[in-house]
Design an enzyme around this catalytic site. Structure first.
Site, short mmCIF file in Angstrom:
data_model
loop_
_atom_site.label_atom_id
_atom_site.label_comp_id
_atom_site.label_asym_id
_atom_site.label_seq_id
_atom_site.Cartn_x
_atom_site.Cartn_y
_atom_site.Cartn_z
CG HIS A 25 -0.20 0.09 2.54
ND1 HIS A 25 0.40 -1.02 3.10
CD2 HIS A 25 0.05 1.12 3.37
CE1 HIS A 25 0.98 -0.66 4.24
NE2 HIS A 25 0.80 0.64 4.42
CG ASP B 119 1.44 5.07 4.51
OD1 ASP B 119 0.96 3.93 4.68
OD2 ASP B 119 2.58 5.38 4.88
#
Ligand code: SIN
Length: 277
Positions: free
Chosen positions: A97, A99
């Site tokens: 991911h 953020d």
């Protein structure tokens, strides 16, 4: 003393010597760190024993600080996100991911400090989304031009965990209201260097807009796998008092959750960014 940058892999990362996070940051060192972020995308610093206040002060040299709307923060200093994971508070960042891409203005970067580590494990991997973009063929780069993708806060913060726990329910409900699903370009341009980077990640991206579900699923699964190929990544084995400082606009990361039932504590200060283009 001039800062020394030692490259970690051809694609991403450098270890930096010559800086003390607990002291004042000179304008020369600040400029060198910013240039280092552009060049290496993540920087690591060893033996930096700092308090949360010192971490916030250091991070604030690079912009306004972000307060995470859902994840636990230090009550006395909410600019520090508290990643304190153990058997009763399970890690949830063991997915690739970037953020806070559920926000219309995802963070510019973040500074992560290792406070307590398991006896073994708990590494974090980072991937260069610019290296991944550069490695695409020209026809595919052209096909991605102009595409946008939707990012959704509930993809990484599922209601079954964050909306069901009384400790997080109110903040979760407020965040879902404040952050409806948002579209970002599939390929973003770094606002300073002009480098292009793939800007989708399995953590928050649900679909590519305006194409069929089958096309979106196939394209996203290719982009997720391609952008995290070992050639574009590094893996950092933490020591207590290590710090990582990354450019969140052009990277993604994965925290390996292999240490339970042991405990791991990290402090993150996150710097506000701008709207991707
Ligand atoms: C994060 O996902 O931002 C933190 C990574 C880590 O805990 O290593």
């Amino acid at each position: 003393m001039a800062l020394v940058f030692k490259k970690i892999t051809p694609a991403i990362g450098a270890v930096v010597d010559g800086i003390n996070f607990a002291g004042e940051l000179s304008s020369i060192n600040k400029e060198a760190l910013i240039q280092g972020l552009y060049d290496y995308e993540i920087l690591f610093f060893r033996n930096q024993e700092i308090t949360p206040h010192q971490q916030v002060k250091f991070a604030a040299n690079f912009g306004e600080l972000h307060v995470h709307p859902i994840y636990p923060v230090l009550p006395e200093l909410p600019e520090i996100m508290l990643i304190d994971t153990h058997k009763d508070f399970l890690p949830d960042n063991d997915n690739w991911h970037t953020d806070v891409t559920f926000s219309p203005t995802p963070p510019l970067g973040a500074i992560l400090a290792a406070k307590q580590l398991p006896s073994v494990g708990g590494d974090t991997l980072w991937a260069s989304n610019t290296a991944a973009y550069n490695a695409l063929s020209e026809p595919l780069k052209r096909s991605l031009e102009g595409l946008t993708a939707t990012h959704n806060v509930t993809h990484s913060f599922p209601p079954l965990r964050w909306g069901a726990d009384p400790a997080s329910k109110d903040r979760f409900d407020a965040a879902v209201k404040k952050y409806p699903p948002v579209s970002h370009p599939v390929v973003r341009t770094h606002p300073v260097t002009g480098k292009k980077a793939i800007f989708v990640s399995e953590g928050f991206t649900t679909h590519i807009d305006g194409i069929s579900k089958k096309e979106s699923d196939a394209l996203l699964s290719f982009l997720f796998a391609h952008s995290t190929r070992p050639e574009f990544t590094l893996r950092w084995s933490w020591h207590v008092n290590d710090i990582g400082f990354w450019d969140n606009r052009v990277t993604q990361h994965y925290a390996v959750a292999d240490y339970l039932p042991e405990r791991r504590i990290m402090h993150r200060a996150t710097i506000v960014g701008d709207k991707p283009f």
